[in-house]
Scaffold this active site. Structure first.
Site, PDB file in Angstrom:
ATOM      1  N   TYR A 125       0.860  -1.184   0.000  1.00 34.12           N
ATOM      2  CA  TYR A 125       0.000   0.000   0.000  1.00 34.12           C
ATOM      3  C   TYR A 125       0.897   1.235   0.000  1.00 34.12           C
ATOM      4  O   TYR A 125       1.468   1.600   1.019  1.00 34.12           O
ATOM      5  CB  TYR A 125      -0.899  -0.061   1.246  1.00 34.12           C
ATOM      6  CG  TYR A 125      -1.935   1.051   1.421  1.00 34.12           C
ATOM      7  CD1 TYR A 125      -2.056   2.122   0.549  1.00 34.12           C
ATOM      8  CD2 TYR A 125      -2.822   1.000   2.495  1.00 34.12           C
ATOM      9  CE1 TYR A 125      -3.007   3.111   0.736  1.00 34.12           C
ATOM     10  CE2 TYR A 125      -3.781   1.984   2.696  1.00 34.12           C
ATOM     11  CZ  TYR A 125      -3.868   3.047   1.809  1.00 34.12           C
ATOM     12  OH  TYR A 125      -4.810   4.022   2.016  1.00 34.12           O
ATOM     13  N   LYS A 155      -1.392  -1.132  -4.090  1.00 36.05           N
ATOM     14  CA  LYS A 155      -2.445  -0.129  -3.966  1.00 36.05           C
ATOM     15  C   LYS A 155      -1.734   1.203  -3.987  1.00 36.05           C
ATOM     16  O   LYS A 155      -0.989   1.533  -3.068  1.00 36.05           O
ATOM     17  CB  LYS A 155      -3.241  -0.303  -2.679  1.00 36.05           C
ATOM     18  CG  LYS A 155      -4.222   0.831  -2.414  1.00 36.05           C
ATOM     19  CD  LYS A 155      -4.886   0.629  -1.085  1.00 36.05           C
ATOM     20  CE  LYS A 155      -5.807   1.734  -0.596  1.00 36.05           C
ATOM     21  NZ  LYS A 155      -5.709   3.030  -1.186  1.00 36.05           N
TER      22      LYS A 155
HETATM   23  C1  MN9 Z   1      -5.591   9.997   1.397  1.00 32.18           C
HETATM   24  C2  MN9 Z   1      -6.818   9.183   1.157  1.00 32.18           C
HETATM   25  O1  MN9 Z   1      -7.675   9.055   2.006  1.00 32.18           O
HETATM   26  N1  MN9 Z   1      -6.908   8.618  -0.022  1.00 32.18           N
HETATM   27  C3  MN9 Z   1      -8.028   7.838  -0.407  1.00 32.18           C
HETATM   28  C4  MN9 Z   1      -7.577   6.465  -0.735  1.00 32.18           C
HETATM   29  O2  MN9 Z   1      -6.452   6.064  -0.711  1.00 32.18           O
HETATM   30  C5  MN9 Z   1      -8.756   8.437  -1.613  1.00 32.18           C
HETATM   31  O3  MN9 Z   1      -9.897   7.660  -1.847  1.00 32.18           O
HETATM   32  C6  MN9 Z   1      -9.154   9.890  -1.427  1.00 32.18           C
HETATM   33  O4  MN9 Z   1      -9.915  10.020  -0.264  1.00 32.18           O
HETATM   34  C7  MN9 Z   1      -9.961  10.432  -2.595  1.00 32.18           C
HETATM   35  O5  MN9 Z   1      -9.259  10.246  -3.777  1.00 32.18           O
HETATM   36  C8  MN9 Z   1     -10.312  11.901  -2.441  1.00 32.18           C
HETATM   37  O6  MN9 Z   1      -9.163  12.694  -2.545  1.00 32.18           O
HETATM   38  C1  PYR Z   2      -9.655   4.660   0.867  1.00 35.10           C
HETATM   39  C2  PYR Z   2      -8.560   3.758   1.088  1.00 35.10           C
HETATM   40  O1  PYR Z   2      -7.954   3.371   0.166  1.00 35.10           O
HETATM   41  C3  PYR Z   2      -8.242   3.371   2.434  1.00 35.10           C
HETATM   42  O2  PYR Z   2      -9.103   3.530   3.290  1.00 35.10           O
HETATM   43  O3  PYR Z   2      -7.131   2.921   2.713  1.00 35.10           O
END
Ligand code: MN9
Ligand code: PYR
Length: 302
Positions: A125, A155
């Site tokens: 990740y 990821k």
């Molecule tokens: C930093 C964070 O929370 N990233 C999320 C997933 O990794 C994303 O889904 C964001 O929330 C999304 O892209 C909105 O900026």
């Molecule tokens: C949104 C997402 O990728 C996480 O919760 O880690």
């Protein structure tokens, strides 16, 4: 009060049904960023994972448990636990207090965790903005399969599409999963070769995002772009109001009707003002099913 500080395990089953039936989302990433996994105790993380696996059985396709931690031992314990309860995979972020300073050290850490669940697919990740570990993903992937036989994919939660593109380009012969984590840029990542997506907005824009994925699949790029722009209009609006995990929880509660509760400290509950504004925007974009503004709604996305 006290109850606001505890996890409400009893709504997880309801949430499984909501995601499957209302959003068309059947792959779940548990205890990650949105789930405040790093703010939970180890026993809470175990219980959350168990609840998702139990309630998701025969309903969900895949459940990947995030088991990253600062302590290698805790991470290994969680990895082993994920295997015992029958999860479909594990994911790990880079340790972010005492940090690995190069690729080899990071891989050594990931390898030790992966070895605690030798039968489970393993995902790295990559989320440099939150971990502060800026080692490029493309570097981490170089030769990783030789070191981590269960390595399944990445990821990728970063806006560096050069790095992401090179992860794909350099590993074409391998059957890796390239899961993209910046929801507002997913279409660009699909062009680069993303094979899936993990993100916070799929909790409430899953259906909309699936429409974009379907349009991309059938090579209807102009319709895919319309869907992406629609999603961007919402994200752009909330980003300007201040958007993070707390605000995501408030929106999830609003859209699903299932109480997500407040976040845990150091996060603070989203303001009423934020939630009201977000709700108005969701309505104007036609992202709320009980929409009563349909007539003459020129901004609607459909
Ligand atoms: C930093 C964070 O929370 N990233 C999320 C997933 O990794 C994303 O889904 C964001 O929330 C999304 O892209 C909105 O900026
Ligand atoms: C949104 C997402 O990728 C996480 O919760 O880690």
């Amino acid at each position: 009060g006290k109850w606001e500080r505890e996890i409400n395990f009893s709504v997880i089953g309801q949430y499984v049904d909501y995601l499957v039936e209302e959003q068309g989302v059947k792959n779940i990433f548990v205890n990650g960023t949105t789930g405040e996994g790093l703010s939970l105790s180890i026993s809470e993380r175990r219980r959350v994972a168990e609840e998702w696996v139990t309630k998701g059985r025969n309903k969900l396709d895949q459940i990947v448990i995030h088991v990253g931690a600062l302590s290698l031992k805790e991470s290994q314990e969680l990895a082993q636990h994920a295997a015992e309860i029958g999860a479909d995979g594990i994911a790990v972020i880079a340790p972010f207090f005492l940090k690995p300073w190069n690729k080899d050290v990071l891989i050594n850490f990931l390898k030790e965790v992966a070895a605690a669940a030798p039968a489970l697919p393993f995902y790295y990740y990559h989320i440099p903005a939150l971990t502060g570990v800026k080692i490029r993903a493309e570097e981490v992937l170089g030769g990783i399969q030789e070191k981590i036989p269960t390595f399944q994919g990445l990821k990728f939660s970063d806006t560096d599409l050069l790095d992401f593109g090179q992860c794909v380009d350099q590993n074409r012969q391998r059957q890796f999963a390239f899961l993209f984590g910046v929801d507002e840029q997913l279409l660009s990542a699909l062009v680069m070769g993303a094979t899936g997506a993990v993100g916070s907005t799929y909790n409430y824009l899953g259906k909309k995002t699936n429409q974009m994925l379907e349009a991309f699949e059938r090579k209807d790029f102009s319709s895919a772009l319309n869907h992406q722009f629609c999603i961007q209009r919402f994200i752009n609006f909330v980003v300007k109001l201040g958007f993070g995990v707390s605000q995501t929880k408030a929106i999830m509660t609003l859209v699903s009707g299932i109480p997500m509760g407040p976040p845990r400290l150091p996060l603070q509950k989203a303001s009423r003002e934020f939630t009201d504004n977000a709700e108005a925007k969701l309505r104007s974009l036609d992202f709320l099913s009980f929409n009563d503004l349909k007539d003459g709604n020129l901004g609607a996305c459909s």
